[in-house]
Write a protein that holds these residues in place. Structure first.
Motif, PDB file in Angstrom:
ATOM      1  N   THR A 141       0.834  -1.211   0.000  1.00  0.00           N
ATOM      2  CA  THR A 141       0.000   0.000   0.000  1.00  0.00           C
ATOM      3  C   THR A 141       0.864   1.255   0.000  1.00  0.00           C
ATOM      4  O   THR A 141       1.805   1.379   0.786  1.00  0.00           O
ATOM      5  N   GLY A 142       0.546   2.180  -0.905  1.00  0.00           N
ATOM      6  CA  GLY A 142       1.281   3.436  -0.992  1.00  0.00           C
ATOM      7  C   GLY A 142       2.476   3.407  -1.916  1.00  0.00           C
ATOM      8  O   GLY A 142       3.119   4.447  -2.113  1.00  0.00           O
ATOM      9  N   SER A 143       2.821   2.239  -2.479  1.00  0.00           N
ATOM     10  CA  SER A 143       3.972   2.149  -3.381  1.00  0.00           C
ATOM     11  C   SER A 143       3.610   2.770  -4.731  1.00  0.00           C
ATOM     12  O   SER A 143       2.495   2.595  -5.226  1.00  0.00           O
ATOM     13  N   PRO A 144       4.558   3.477  -5.359  1.00  0.00           N
ATOM     14  CA  PRO A 144       4.245   4.140  -6.630  1.00  0.00           C
ATOM     15  C   PRO A 144       4.274   3.156  -7.803  1.00  0.00           C
ATOM     16  O   PRO A 144       4.998   2.165  -7.796  1.00  0.00           O
ATOM     17  N   SER A 161       9.415 -15.428 -21.069  1.00  0.00           N
ATOM     18  CA  SER A 161       9.284 -14.117 -21.687  1.00  0.00           C
ATOM     19  C   SER A 161      10.146 -13.128 -20.916  1.00  0.00           C
ATOM     20  O   SER A 161      10.228 -13.188 -19.680  1.00  0.00           O
ATOM     21  N   ILE A 162      10.802 -12.231 -21.664  1.00  0.00           N
ATOM     22  CA  ILE A 162      11.593 -11.160 -21.065  1.00  0.00           C
ATOM     23  C   ILE A 162      11.075  -9.846 -21.624  1.00  0.00           C
ATOM     24  O   ILE A 162      11.158  -9.590 -22.835  1.00  0.00           O
ATOM     25  N   ILE A 163      10.533  -9.011 -20.741  1.00  0.00           N
ATOM     26  CA  ILE A 163       9.999  -7.713 -21.166  1.00  0.00           C
ATOM     27  C   ILE A 163      10.764  -6.612 -20.456  1.00  0.00           C
ATOM     28  O   ILE A 163      11.203  -6.768 -19.317  1.00  0.00           O
ATOM     29  N   GLN A 164      10.955  -5.516 -21.137  1.00  0.00           N
ATOM     30  CA  GLN A 164      11.711  -4.396 -20.602  1.00  0.00           C
ATOM     31  C   GLN A 164      10.779  -3.431 -19.881  1.00  0.00           C
ATOM     32  O   GLN A 164       9.710  -3.087 -20.370  1.00  0.00           O
ATOM     33  N   ILE A 165      11.232  -2.978 -18.696  1.00  0.00           N
ATOM     34  CA  ILE A 165      10.528  -1.915 -17.954  1.00  0.00           C
ATOM     35  C   ILE A 165      11.495  -0.754 -17.761  1.00  0.00           C
ATOM     36  O   ILE A 165      12.716  -0.906 -17.867  1.00  0.00           O
ATOM     37  N   SER A 166      10.966   0.417 -17.481  1.00  0.00           N
ATOM     38  CA  SER A 166      11.787   1.636 -17.484  1.00  0.00           C
ATOM     39  C   SER A 166      12.723   1.750 -16.294  1.00  0.00           C
ATOM     40  O   SER A 166      13.798   2.344 -16.404  1.00  0.00           O
ATOM     41  N   MET A 167      12.365   1.211 -15.152  1.00  0.00           N
ATOM     42  CA  MET A 167      13.194   1.340 -13.944  1.00  0.00           C
ATOM     43  C   MET A 167      12.938   0.172 -12.998  1.00  0.00           C
ATOM     44  O   MET A 167      11.884  -0.469 -13.073  1.00  0.00           O
ATOM     45  N   PRO A 168      13.907  -0.144 -12.120  1.00  0.00           N
ATOM     46  CA  PRO A 168      13.716  -1.270 -11.206  1.00  0.00           C
ATOM     47  C   PRO A 168      12.627  -0.983 -10.174  1.00  0.00           C
ATOM     48  O   PRO A 168      12.337   0.167  -9.842  1.00  0.00           O
ATOM     49  N   ILE A 169      12.027  -2.047  -9.670  1.00  0.00           N
ATOM     50  CA  ILE A 169      10.974  -1.956  -8.646  1.00  0.00           C
ATOM     51  C   ILE A 169      11.571  -2.407  -7.322  1.00  0.00           C
ATOM     52  O   ILE A 169      12.067  -3.540  -7.216  1.00  0.00           O
ATOM     53  N   VAL A 170      11.519  -1.534  -6.328  1.00  0.00           N
ATOM     54  CA  VAL A 170      12.077  -1.850  -5.007  1.00  0.00           C
ATOM     55  C   VAL A 170      10.943  -1.785  -3.988  1.00  0.00           C
ATOM     56  O   VAL A 170      10.453  -0.698  -3.666  1.00  0.00           O
ATOM     57  N   ALA A 171      10.522  -2.924  -3.503  1.00  0.00           N
ATOM     58  CA  ALA A 171       9.469  -2.982  -2.479  1.00  0.00           C
ATOM     59  C   ALA A 171      10.083  -2.828  -1.091  1.00  0.00           C
ATOM     60  O   ALA A 171      11.254  -3.189  -0.885  1.00  0.00           O
ATOM     61  N   PRO A 172       9.356  -2.302  -0.119  1.00  0.00           N
ATOM     62  CA  PRO A 172       9.896  -2.182   1.240  1.00  0.00           C
ATOM     63  C   PRO A 172      10.069  -3.546   1.899  1.00  0.00           C
ATOM     64  O   PRO A 172       9.342  -4.485   1.606  1.00  0.00           O
ATOM     65  N   GLY A 173      11.062  -3.629   2.789  1.00  0.00           N
ATOM     66  CA  GLY A 173      11.271  -4.852   3.561  1.00  0.00           C
ATOM     67  C   GLY A 173      11.971  -5.954   2.808  1.00  0.00           C
ATOM     68  O   GLY A 173      11.763  -7.128   3.114  1.00  0.00           O
ATOM     69  N   LEU A 174      12.830  -5.622   1.844  1.00  0.00           N
ATOM     70  CA  LEU A 174      13.528  -6.649   1.071  1.00  0.00           C
ATOM     71  C   LEU A 174      14.977  -6.842   1.521  1.00  0.00           C
ATOM     72  O   LEU A 174      15.770  -7.430   0.796  1.00  0.00           O
TER      73      LEU A 174
END
Length: 290
Positions: A141-144, A161-174
């Motif tokens: 909740t609250g993650s962009p 499948s390998i798909i490209q995204i613009s930036m890495p995703i960093v979730a809290p608590g990792l």
């Protein structure tokens, strides 16, 4: 009709076999044509994530270019591995499937969720399609939703499948380390029940001796028995104050008192003498008539 069915089954088996080989093969083979993603390919090898990935027949990798992934390369090995695991989806997605999504949000399960360390939905991703574009972000909740779908790099339908995204995703608590679950504790063997012979030979429990309650201490006895007697107040003898010394005024008063008494005493003496003489005259007068 039977021949066509047999050929279809054979084709499906060959496809599954080929798919299994592609998934089991290291992920770097799928990245070989794209040098701009060599950093992420090297990180998959460094963290040994190709081993758990090879256990799944359906995988989608969210790839990040070398320039964009530099923002997370300075993290610890544990946190970096956890972040990469959230970029591995346990489902198949390519450009065709993403374009077919309606304007809505769906939840995606990642490889990190299989570790059992997922908390507050950080083992899931949110995929949202809005105004014809697809965005990815943590399901916490609250993650962009700031990572945008760019293009599909590699796809083997319903397998890898390998798909490209613009930036890495960093979730809290990792930042938590991943450890294998501990083995279950071995069951304890029940204690053997005592035999009737042992129960008969067992000594009887000794009676419990109740110790007398402790008496009051010596200091307490002393304080109770020895009661100090009140000391009588000492009577102070009355001191006799000496008579005041005669002063000149006192002497004058005493002399006046003496002087006042002397005339009265002489007058009384004369009065007594006159009476005696009168008595004698009266006696002589009466004697002459006799």
């Amino acid at each position: 009709m039977g021949l066509k069915a047999s050929l279809s089954l054979i084709s499906l088996a060959v496809l599954l076999l080929f798919s299994t080989v592609v998934t089991a093969d290291n992920v770097t083979r799928a990245f070989q044509k794209y040098s701009n993603f060599s950093t992420m390919s090297d990180l998959f090898i460094k963290t040994k994530l190709t081993v758990p990935i090879s256990k799944y027949q359906t995988i989608t990798i969210l790839a990040v270019s070398n320039d964009a992934i530099s923002s997370i390369t300075n993290r610890s090995d544990v946190e970096l591995k956890n972040i990469l695991m959230t970029h591995v989806l346990l489902d198949y997605y390519d450009e065709l499937k993403l374009n077919g999504l309606k304007e809505k949000s769906i939840m995606l399960t990642t490889l990190y969720q299989t570790t059992g360390l997922g908390e507050q939905m950080n083992g899931f991703l949110n995929c949202t399609k809005s105004k014809g574009k697809v965005y990815f972000g943590s399901e916490v909740t609250g993650s962009p939703l700031s990572s945008e779908y760019v293009t599909t790099l590699y796809h083997n339908p319903y397998n890898l499948s390998i798909i490209q995204i613009s930036m890495p995703i960093v979730a809290p608590g990792l930042s938590l380390a991943i450890f294998p679950p501990p083995p279950p504790p071995a069951p304890l063997a029940p204690a053997p029940a005592p035999s009737p012979m042992d129960a008969a030979m067992a000594p009887a429990p000794s009676p419990m001796v109740t110790a007398p309650a402790p008496g009051p201490a010596d200091s307490d006895n002393a304080s109770d028995t020895t009661v100090p007697k009140p000391t009588p107040a000492t009577e102070t003898p009355e001191t006799v104050s000496p008579a005041p010394a005669p002063t000149a005024d006192n002497e004058k008063i005493e002399a006046a008192d003496k002087a006042g008494k002397s005339p009265s005493s002489s007058s009384s003496a004369c009065h007594e003498a006159g009476l005696s003489f009168l008595v004698v005259l009266l006696l002589a007068f009466f004697t002459s008539f006799a």
